[in-house]
Design a protein around this motif. Structure first.
Motif, mmCIF file in Angstrom:
data_model
loop_
_atom_site.group_PDB
_atom_site.id
_atom_site.type_symbol
_atom_site.label_atom_id
_atom_site.label_comp_id
_atom_site.label_asym_id
_atom_site.label_seq_id
_atom_site.Cartn_x
_atom_site.Cartn_y
_atom_site.Cartn_z
ATOM 1 N N PRO A 137 42.936 58.655 11.623
ATOM 2 C CA PRO A 137 43.243 59.557 12.739
ATOM 3 C C PRO A 137 42.268 59.399 13.904
ATOM 4 N N ALA A 138 41.016 59.070 13.593
ATOM 5 C CA ALA A 138 40.028 58.925 14.672
ATOM 6 C C ALA A 138 40.359 57.753 15.592
ATOM 7 N N MET A 139 40.995 56.708 15.051
ATOM 8 C CA MET A 139 41.360 55.545 15.860
ATOM 9 C C MET A 139 42.623 55.772 16.675
ATOM 10 N N THR A 140 43.273 56.902 16.446
ATOM 11 C CA THR A 140 44.521 57.199 17.129
ATOM 12 C C THR A 140 44.254 58.042 18.362
ATOM 13 N N GLY A 141 44.761 57.604 19.497
ATOM 14 C CA GLY A 141 44.509 58.306 20.744
ATOM 15 C C GLY A 141 45.272 59.607 20.849
ATOM 16 N N SER A 142 44.804 60.499 21.700
ATOM 17 C CA SER A 142 45.497 61.772 21.913
ATOM 18 C C SER A 142 46.881 61.567 22.523
ATOM 19 N N ASP A 143 47.144 60.352 23.033
ATOM 20 C CA ASP A 143 48.478 60.029 23.528
ATOM 21 C C ASP A 143 49.460 59.717 22.405
ATOM 22 N N LEU A 158 50.696 60.133 9.946
ATOM 23 C CA LEU A 158 50.041 61.002 10.922
ATOM 24 C C LEU A 158 51.061 61.855 11.657
ATOM 25 N N GLY A 159 52.191 61.256 11.989
ATOM 26 C CA GLY A 159 53.236 62.004 12.676
ATOM 27 C C GLY A 159 53.770 63.147 11.839
ATOM 28 N N ARG A 160 53.944 62.904 10.540
ATOM 29 C CA ARG A 160 54.404 63.969 9.650
ATOM 30 C C ARG A 160 53.394 65.102 9.596
ATOM 31 N N ALA A 161 52.129 64.755 9.548
ATOM 32 C CA ALA A 161 51.089 65.780 9.468
ATOM 33 C C ALA A 161 50.954 66.559 10.777
ATOM 34 N N ALA A 162 51.013 65.848 11.897
ATOM 35 C CA ALA A 162 50.777 66.479 13.196
ATOM 36 C C ALA A 162 52.031 67.125 13.780
ATOM 37 N N GLY A 163 53.200 66.784 13.249
ATOM 38 C CA GLY A 163 54.420 67.359 13.767
ATOM 39 C C GLY A 163 54.825 66.795 15.115
ATOM 40 N N ARG A 164 54.522 65.529 15.340
ATOM 41 C CA ARG A 164 54.914 64.856 16.580
ATOM 42 C C ARG A 164 55.040 63.368 16.296
ATOM 43 N N LEU A 207 44.936 63.792 4.758
ATOM 44 C CA LEU A 207 45.332 64.547 5.942
ATOM 45 C C LEU A 207 45.618 66.002 5.594
ATOM 46 N N GLU A 208 46.185 66.230 4.419
ATOM 47 C CA GLU A 208 46.435 67.609 3.985
ATOM 48 C C GLU A 208 45.125 68.357 3.773
ATOM 49 N N GLN A 209 44.125 67.671 3.231
ATOM 50 C CA GLN A 209 42.840 68.293 2.947
ATOM 51 C C GLN A 209 41.963 68.434 4.190
ATOM 52 N N HIS A 210 42.217 67.603 5.212
ATOM 53 C CA HIS A 210 41.350 67.583 6.394
ATOM 54 C C HIS A 210 42.176 67.677 7.676
ATOM 55 N N PRO A 211 42.808 68.804 7.919
ATOM 56 C CA PRO A 211 43.612 68.937 9.142
ATOM 57 C C PRO A 211 42.799 68.800 10.422
ATOM 58 N N GLU A 212 41.490 69.058 10.311
ATOM 59 C CA GLU A 212 40.645 68.897 11.495
ATOM 60 C C GLU A 212 40.564 67.456 11.953
ATOM 61 N N SER A 213 40.861 66.515 11.061
ATOM 62 C CA SER A 213 40.749 65.102 11.400
ATOM 63 C C SER A 213 41.795 64.662 12.424
ATOM 64 N N TYR A 214 42.913 65.375 12.484
ATOM 65 C CA TYR A 214 43.957 64.995 13.439
ATOM 66 C C TYR A 214 44.259 66.125 14.428
#
Length: 311
Positions: free
Chosen positions: A161-167, A228-234, A297-304
């Motif tokens: 998730p850290a390598m993924t941009g806010s875009d 990541l998309g499933r976790a973030a809802g986008r 990702l489920e355990q660390h929602p802050e990561s994304y």
């Protein structure tokens, strides 16, 4: 790894127990390992460059400030320790020399064992340039006559998730290659198991062994983007860049050439298949399954959090 969690259950360290010196104790791996060792009742010495950043752990002692490249400071910090848990230094053009200085200091003051956190696929010609530093460090440890174990971890799950941009774009020249990324918690559990084996039972079965620490599956970055998309809802997408595009997209950070090369070649190592191996070392050493990307990702929602839809 079953160690007491509550302070009331923490066993008191034996005055005769061998001391484990933990470097990078203020960091993600060293700090986790230090906490686990303290809970197990092992005498721990915390090493770091900045004492103010070291965790306050009952039963653990802080050594004087000890940058890896300062041989005298490292000898002072390590005097009387039995085992050195050596977390690799921050990436720099001088990192190999810093590692070798730290190793030589440990040997000079009688440290009997080094457990070194290396990198998966460490080799003199590794695609990932920083992995070459680890190979040179391992080679030096092998010849100085000290008992040793190498923990070669894969890329961190936290890095996905850290390598993924806010875009919402995960970009890099990884092609369709796969990576078996690993959780910090699993690295710490595996390291603790290796470290405790020697202190509890004079167990030397880990001596001279290299463990590859990975997650339970190898995934492409396109698959990671979907997760990541499933976790973030986008919608999160993976953009496979060319080498030239990768350098260009990272130019805005103003980093030095050697650092940008490290970033870019980490993706190229994925494309080359050098990070696709899946190991059973984490479950073998810890007794629990390795953490996969979805579970992480489920355990660390802050990561994304930076990827969540904005109102």
């Amino acid at each position: 790894m079953n160690v007491p969690e509550r302070a009331g259950e923490r066993p008191a360290p034996s005055p005769d127990a061998p001391v484990i010196a933990v470097t990078g104790a203020s960091g993600a791996v060293g700090g986790r390992v230090a906490r686990r060792l303290v809970r197990a009742g092992v005498p721990v010495r915390l090493l770091g460059r900045d004492l103010s950043r070291l965790p306050e752990l009952p039963g653990a002692a802080a050594a004087p400030p000890a940058p890896y490249g300062d041989g005298e400071a490292m000898r002072l910090a390590l005097a009387g320790a039995h085992t050195l848990f050596l977390v690799s230094a921050h990436e720099s053009p001088d990192r190999v020399r810093e590692h070798l200085t730290a190793v030589d200091a440990a040997v000079a003051v009688g440290v009997e064992r080094i457990v070194y956190v290396s990198f998966l696929g460490a080799a003199p010609d590794a695609t990932f340039t920083f992995a070459r530093d680890h190979w040179h460090t391992e080679a030096h440890i092998r010849v100085v006559g000290v008992r040793h174990t190498f923990l070669r971890d894969s890329l961190y799950l936290a890095g996905i998730p850290a390598m993924t941009g806010s875009d919402g774009v995960l970009r890099g020249p990884a092609g369709n290659g796969r990576v078996a990324a690993v959780a910090h918690e699993d690295i710490a559990d595996a390291a603790t198991a290796v470290l405790l084996a020697d202190t509890e039972r004079d167990d030397t079965r880990h001596d001279g062994v290299t463990y590859g620490l990975t997650g339970p599956e190898a995934f492409t970055l396109a698959e990671a983007a979907e997760e990541l998309g499933r976790a973030a809802g986008r919608t999160i997408t993976y953009l496979p860049e060319t080498r030239e595009e990768a350098y260009a997209s990272r130019a805005r950070y103003g980093a030095e050439d050697w650092e940008v090369t490290g970033w870019v070649t980490s993706y190229e190592a994925i494309a080359a298949g050098e990070l696709s191996a899946v190991s059973t070392a984490v479950p073998d050493l810890t007794g629990h399954p390795a953490t996969g990307l979805a579970a992480y990702l489920e355990q660390h929602p802050e990561s994304y959090r930076h990827l969540l839809p904005q109102d």
